[in-house]
Write an enzyme that holds these catalytic residues in place. Structure first.
Site, PDB file in Angstrom:
ATOM      1  N   HIS A 129       0.856  -1.186   0.000  1.00 25.84           N
ATOM      2  CA  HIS A 129       0.000   0.000   0.000  1.00 25.84           C
ATOM      3  C   HIS A 129       0.884   1.226   0.000  1.00 25.84           C
ATOM      4  O   HIS A 129       1.937   1.235   0.632  1.00 25.84           O
ATOM      5  CB  HIS A 129      -0.909   0.000   1.240  1.00 25.84           C
ATOM      6  CG  HIS A 129      -2.074   0.918   1.081  1.00 25.84           C
ATOM      7  ND1 HIS A 129      -1.976   2.255   1.350  1.00 25.84           N
ATOM      8  CD2 HIS A 129      -3.334   0.690   0.651  1.00 25.84           C
ATOM      9  CE1 HIS A 129      -3.152   2.812   1.097  1.00 25.84           C
ATOM     10  NE2 HIS A 129      -3.989   1.893   0.672  1.00 25.84           N
ATOM     11  N   ASP A 176      -8.056  -5.083   0.134  1.00 30.36           N
ATOM     12  CA  ASP A 176      -8.608  -5.878  -0.951  1.00 30.36           C
ATOM     13  C   ASP A 176      -8.177  -7.335  -0.927  1.00 30.36           C
ATOM     14  O   ASP A 176      -8.717  -8.143  -1.678  1.00 30.36           O
ATOM     15  CB  ASP A 176      -8.235  -5.245  -2.302  1.00 30.36           C
ATOM     16  CG  ASP A 176      -9.102  -4.051  -2.564  1.00 30.36           C
ATOM     17  OD1 ASP A 176     -10.250  -4.079  -2.091  1.00 30.36           O
ATOM     18  OD2 ASP A 176      -8.651  -3.087  -3.194  1.00 30.36           O
TER      19      ASP A 176
HETATM   20  N1  ACO Z   1       4.160  -7.773  -4.888  1.00 32.20           N
HETATM   21  C1  ACO Z   1       5.509  -7.816  -5.050  1.00 32.20           C
HETATM   22  N2  ACO Z   1       6.310  -6.742  -4.862  1.00 32.20           N
HETATM   23  C2  ACO Z   1       5.729  -5.579  -4.515  1.00 32.20           C
HETATM   24  C3  ACO Z   1       4.334  -5.459  -4.346  1.00 32.20           C
HETATM   25  C4  ACO Z   1       3.546  -6.614  -4.544  1.00 32.20           C
HETATM   26  N3  ACO Z   1       2.219  -6.576  -4.389  1.00 32.20           N
HETATM   27  N4  ACO Z   1       4.025  -4.186  -4.016  1.00 32.20           N
HETATM   28  C5  ACO Z   1       5.191  -3.519  -3.988  1.00 32.20           C
HETATM   29  N5  ACO Z   1       6.220  -4.361  -4.286  1.00 32.20           N
HETATM   30  C6  ACO Z   1       7.647  -4.007  -4.291  1.00 32.20           C
HETATM   31  C7  ACO Z   1       8.020  -3.208  -5.531  1.00 32.20           C
HETATM   32  O1  ACO Z   1       8.438  -4.061  -6.581  1.00 32.20           O
HETATM   33  C8  ACO Z   1       9.128  -2.337  -5.003  1.00 32.20           C
HETATM   34  O2  ACO Z   1      10.279  -3.146  -4.883  1.00 32.20           O
HETATM   35  P1  ACO Z   1      11.758  -2.499  -5.132  1.00 32.20           P
HETATM   36  O3  ACO Z   1      11.920  -1.448  -4.050  1.00 32.20           O
HETATM   37  O4  ACO Z   1      12.695  -3.648  -5.012  1.00 32.20           O
HETATM   38  O5  ACO Z   1      11.720  -1.906  -6.520  1.00 32.20           O
HETATM   39  C9  ACO Z   1       8.689  -1.997  -3.576  1.00 32.20           C
HETATM   40  O6  ACO Z   1       7.860  -3.117  -3.180  1.00 32.20           O
HETATM   41  C10 ACO Z   1       7.889  -0.704  -3.457  1.00 32.20           C
HETATM   42  O7  ACO Z   1       6.809  -0.750  -4.378  1.00 32.20           O
HETATM   43  P2  ACO Z   1       6.235   0.493  -5.166  1.00 32.20           P
HETATM   44  O8  ACO Z   1       5.531   0.003  -6.399  1.00 32.20           O
HETATM   45  O9  ACO Z   1       7.302   1.527  -5.328  1.00 32.20           O
HETATM   46  O10 ACO Z   1       5.177   1.059  -4.111  1.00 32.20           O
HETATM   47  P3  ACO Z   1       3.989   2.036  -4.440  1.00 32.20           P
HETATM   48  O11 ACO Z   1       3.673   2.750  -3.183  1.00 32.20           O
HETATM   49  O12 ACO Z   1       4.285   2.850  -5.669  1.00 32.20           O
HETATM   50  O13 ACO Z   1       2.782   1.044  -4.840  1.00 32.20           O
HETATM   51  C11 ACO Z   1       0.915  -0.394  -4.693  1.00 32.20           C
HETATM   52  C12 ACO Z   1       1.774   0.659  -3.979  1.00 32.20           C
HETATM   53  C13 ACO Z   1       0.477   0.127  -6.075  1.00 32.20           C
HETATM   54  C14 ACO Z   1      -0.364  -0.636  -3.870  1.00 32.20           C
HETATM   55  C15 ACO Z   1       1.745  -1.697  -4.853  1.00 32.20           C
HETATM   56  O14 ACO Z   1       2.103  -2.177  -3.567  1.00 32.20           O
HETATM   57  C16 ACO Z   1       1.003  -2.777  -5.635  1.00 32.20           C
HETATM   58  O15 ACO Z   1       1.080  -2.787  -6.868  1.00 32.20           O
HETATM   59  N6  ACO Z   1       0.260  -3.715  -4.945  1.00 32.20           N
HETATM   60  C17 ACO Z   1      -0.506  -4.716  -5.624  1.00 32.20           C
HETATM   61  C18 ACO Z   1      -1.836  -4.126  -6.112  1.00 32.20           C
HETATM   62  C19 ACO Z   1      -2.805  -3.857  -4.972  1.00 32.20           C
HETATM   63  O16 ACO Z   1      -3.047  -4.698  -4.114  1.00 32.20           O
HETATM   64  N7  ACO Z   1      -3.428  -2.647  -5.023  1.00 32.20           N
HETATM   65  C20 ACO Z   1      -4.450  -2.249  -4.037  1.00 32.20           C
HETATM   66  C21 ACO Z   1      -3.972  -1.131  -3.176  1.00 32.20           C
HETATM   67  S1  ACO Z   1      -5.142  -0.787  -1.931  1.00 32.20           S
HETATM   68  C22 ACO Z   1      -6.330   0.078  -2.703  1.00 32.20           C
HETATM   69  O17 ACO Z   1      -6.182   0.775  -3.656  1.00 32.20           O
HETATM   70  C23 ACO Z   1      -7.651  -0.029  -2.116  1.00 32.20           C
END
Ligand code: ACO
Length: 428
Positions: A307, A364
């Site tokens: 998140h 979610d």
């Molecule tokens: N699975 C694997 N790796 C992940 C995940 C995941 N679900 N989420 C983040 N990471 C990793 C990224 O690859 C990144 O790794 P790195 O530092 O080695 O490059 C690190 O964790 C940080 O991730 P970011 O994408 O920079 O974080 P950001 O804050 O931009 O994204 C997000 C947040 C979009 C929610 C992301 O965690 C994600 O894509 N999750 C899966 C989709 C999801 O569940 N979305 C619902 C969010 S809640 C809502 O909207 C109600």
């Protein structure tokens, strides 16, 4: 003395005021920075940028706190219902008995949608994703209520738009589902409460009059409360930016629905179930899928994990996980997907990759499992989220308008070509 931050650049010192929120959050006010120094700030994805000051929702991502208008999400989920929480979020205070009765009466009076909306619905192919249909039909409400086009007309006009959109959302949402499965639509039943009425419009068919189960209505109330607002997330920021051009409430919410649809935002609840099903069909090997999520050459992400703001736990996920257990037990549902979800959560919570990056289950991860148990089809999960988020979008739009906020218009750093002479097509 009021606090200030200093920016040193090119031998000059610029003083920037510090703004302090009621929970002691501090922000550097850079609104005059460009005029003073010629500099702008750069922040991809607005990870570090406050776009407004808001009195609606407080969340502390480190401590896992979420409050609407000062009331904790745990207390609201336990004691309130969706319409009462909506009133709180939109108007700022919990309603008195009289205010609440009037609010419910007003909403109940406006649940019907114009019969011609059905003509628009009929124009969509059946099998159309309900989110696309929902966004279009909510935007189309401007055609039926042209007074709503100018949000500056009067507070009463704005309020009637608020009542209308809240009242018609479940009707339109249920109709998007009926369109998808090619069934005739049901009209609202005003003898029922908000959630029961929605369920009846979803599931009643002429040959079988569906009676909403209070266990299901209560669970739905709780889910909608958990989603009701979440400060400046992607869809809410969209609603505020669209509304900042003085576009109508209906157009702004329609844009918010589109922003919510993506799998990185509200679309994650559908993506989670699809992922869990893929894991189940693949033999249930959670370790294999964990390895895929960690592999940087593999685009796969563990849906429902991570998140932007919660870096400890998502308080909504805690409530929802317990609710999922309760609802499944009460309804006697035994869902193998839930076991896969629990297994995956356990593996992830103990894995260095997820620990280091502070990736926890978000709201979610479990909401889809409850929706499944309640009989809501997967394609409708994000529509359920939109129904829940509606009071938040309304309140944020209203706050932005009442504060007379300027049009949202970020800057950029241009990194393209410098000026070059036009070359005639014959010479390229
Ligand atoms: N699975 C694997 N790796 C992940 C995940 C995941 N679900 N989420 C983040 N990471 C990793 C990224 O690859 C990144 O790794 P790195 O530092 O080695 O490059 C690190 O964790 C940080 O991730 P970011 O994408 O920079 O974080 P950001 O804050 O931009 O994204 C997000 C947040 C979009 C929610 C992301 O965690 C994600 O894509 N999750 C899966 C989709 C999801 O569940 N979305 C619902 C969010 S809640 C809502 O909207 C109600």
């Amino acid at each position: 003395m009021s606090e200030k931050a200093e920016l040193h650049f090119n031998g000059n010192v610029y003083e920037l005021p510090i703004v302090t929120g009621t929970e002691n959050e501090k922000a550097i006010d850079i609104s005059k920075l460009r005029a003073q120094s010629g500099l702008i700030t750069l922040d991809y994805g607005f990870k570090n940028t406050g776009s407004t000051s808001s009195a609606i929702t407080f969340l502390d991502g480190e401590k896992g706190i979420l409050r609407y208008r000062g009331y904790s999400i745990e207390e609201l989920a336990e004691n309130s219902n969706f319409l009462e929480t909506s009133y709180l979020i939109i108007y700022g205070e919990l309603p008195t008995k009289q205010e609440f009765d009037q609010f419910v009466k007003d909403i109940t009076m406006h649940t019907m949608v114009h019969e011609e909306v059905k003509n628009i619905l009929d124009g969509f192919p059946s099998k159309a994703h309900p989110m696309g249909v929902l966004s279009s039909l909510i935007g189309a409400l401007t055609a039926f209520y042209p007074n709503a086009l100018d949000p500056n007309r009067s507070a009463d006009e704005v309020n009637i738009s608020i009542i209308r959109i809240l009242a018609k959302m479940p009707t339109i949402a249920a109709w998007t589902f009926k369109n998808e499965i090619g069934h005739p639509v049901n009209y609202p039943d005003n003898s029922l409460d908000y959630c029961s009425n929605f369920l009846k419009m979803m599931f009643s068919v002429p040959s079988d009059k569906y009676e909403p189960d209070p266990v299901i209505s209560n669970a739905l109330n709780k889910l909608l409360i958990l989603h009701a607002d979440h400060e400046q997330n992607c869809s809410t920021s969209t609603v505020r930016v669209v509304g900042s051009s003085h576009a109508s409430l209906y157009s702004s919410v329609s844009a918010g629905i589109s922003a919510l649809w993506g799998p990185l935002h509200g679309g994650a609840n559908q993506a989670v179930i699809e992922m869990l099903e893929a894991i189940k069909n693949d033999g249930g090997d959670t370790k294999k899928w964990m390895a895929k999520a960690k592999d940087k050459d593999d685009p796969f992400r563990l849906m429902g994990f991570g998140h932007r703001v919660y870096k400890n736990f998502d308080p909504r996920a805690k409530i929802i996980k317990k609710a999922a257990d309760d609802v499944l037990a009460k309804l006697g549902v035994n869902d193998p997907i839930l076991e896969i979800a629990k297994g995956l959560e356990e593996v992830a919570l103990n894995d260095e990759y997820f620990i280091e990056r502070k990736l926890y289950p978000n709201v979610d991860f479990y909401s889809g499992i409850i929706y499944r148990a309640l009989g809501i089809p997967t394609q409708m999960f994000t529509v359920m989220f939109a129904m829940g988020r509606l009071p938040g979008w309304i309140a944020q739009w209203k706050e932005m308008r009442e504060n007379n906020e300027p049009i949202g218009r970020p800057r950029q750093v241009y990194v393209g070509e410098n000026h070059r002479a036009f070359v005639d097509i014959k010479n390229r």
